[in-house]
Design an enzyme around this catalytic site. Structure first.
Site: not given
Ligand code: NAD
Length: 294
Positions: A171, A239
């Site tokens: 990744k 990050k």
């Molecule tokens: P996001 O911030 O939209 O979602 C993360 C969720 O986790 C939020 O709803 C937040 O409230 C929740 N959260 C945070 N801490 C928490 C805790 N302690 N307990 C419970 N819930 C908690 O982020 P995202 O875009 O969905 O990304 C999530 C992961 O996937 C990241 O690591 C990101 O790098 C990866 N990712 C994102 C994408 C994208 O296009 N958005 C693509 C591939 C990978």
């Protein structure tokens, strides 16, 4: 009947959990902000009020959280996944985190009889909604085979890439390629504009040649439309580039172009654009060239 606990119902986790419901799994969702749990319940899932409650009956626990410290807290904390999950449970962390943290989670899980896979994804929000993600999986291969039907409900390219942590290493390479390509697409669009070329036509023809890519196809239209709503936040890509540069340094590998784009992403964030989509790199290229929006 497989019961899945899904923790982290954000941009990615929300639609992924909903796809698991649609695939026929029993899914119990938990998120720190309760409105996301309510949205998931409206989509047909079951809601939980805590991590421990979510994982109590689960065969498989999926985490989809922002960063390494979030996953460490949710998995290793006093009221976390390992405290609440029964021995034999499989934890699949699909967040993008540091490879060394993924290995730490696998070791901590093994001590409690919880098998842990790192399974980060690529494909963005659209890939999550359409269940067409690429899923790169590290950990024990027999465990991978066991949970594969669940991963197949989330993505179309699901590959076991090696032992614990190697999914995160792949990744990191993915994020290096995406950031570098995105920066060059942004530079090309500013360059084309400065020469008065019709950029939509240019993108169409570029997409049919060697310069074509999923980044160009999906992100150039967003840049041209100046739609910087996330998507994938600059904060998250910042990050990830920290993960890439640290892991490259650790291995004695030199990534000059990656290091440069990491600095550009950091600049975008320092200017207060951390909550925008990473296509906002266009704003930085415009600024560096002394050009405004066209
Ligand atoms: P996001 O911030 O939209 O979602 C993360 C969720 O986790 C939020 O709803 C937040 O409230 C929740 N959260 C945070 N801490 C928490 C805790 N302690 N307990 C419970 N819930 C908690 O982020 P995202 O875009 O969905 O990304 C999530 C992961 O996937 C990241 O690591 C990101 O790098 C990866 N990712 C994102 C994408 C994208 O296009 N958005 C693509 C591939 C990978």
């Amino acid at each position: 009947m497989t019961t899945i606990a899904f923790i982290g119902l954000g941009v990615m986790g929300g639609p992924m959990a909903a796809n698991l419901v649609n695939a026929g799994f029993t899914v119990v969702g938990y998120n720190r902000s309760p409105e996301k749990v309510e949205r998931f319940v409206a989509a047909g899932g079951r809601g939980a009020g805590s991590v421990v409650e979510a994982v109590a009956e689960a065969d498989i626990v999926i985490t989809m959280l922002p960063d390494s410290p979030d996953v460490q807290e949710v998995v290793l904390g006093d009221d976390g996944v390992l405290a609440g999950a029964a021995p034999g449970t499989v934890l699949v962390d699909m967040s993008t985190i540091r490879p060394d943290v993924a290995r730490e989670l696998a070791a901590a899980g093994a001590e409690r009889g919880v098998r842990v896979l790192d399974a980060p994804v690529s494909g963005g929000e659209q890939g999550a909604v359409d269940a067409t993600l690429s899923v790169m999986v590290g950990g024990d291969e027999a465990t991978f085979d066991e949970v594969r039907p669940v991963l197949d409900a989330l993505g179309t390219t699901v590959v076991h890439v090696g032992p614990a942590g190697s999914g995160q290493t792949v990744k990191a390479a993915n994020q290096l390629i995406v950031a570098g390509t995105l920066e060059l697409v942004a530079e090309a669009l500013v360059f084309l504009d400065a020469h008065g070329v019709d950029r939509e036509r240019a993108v169409t023809v570029l997409g049919g040649g060697l310069a074509g890519s999923a980044v160009l196809d999906r992100k150039a239209p967003a840049m041209l439309g100046r739609d910087f709503a996330p998507g994938f936040r600059v904060d998250l890509h910042h990050k990830d580039l920290g993960i890439v540069t640290a892991a490259a340094r650790e291995a004695g590998v030199v990534i000059p172009a990656g290091a440069l784009v990491a600095q550009l992403m950091a600049s975008l964030r320092a200017q207060g654009h951390g909550s925008l989509d990473h296509t906002a790199l266009l704003l930085l290229v415009e600024q560096l060239s002394g050009r405004g929006p066209s």
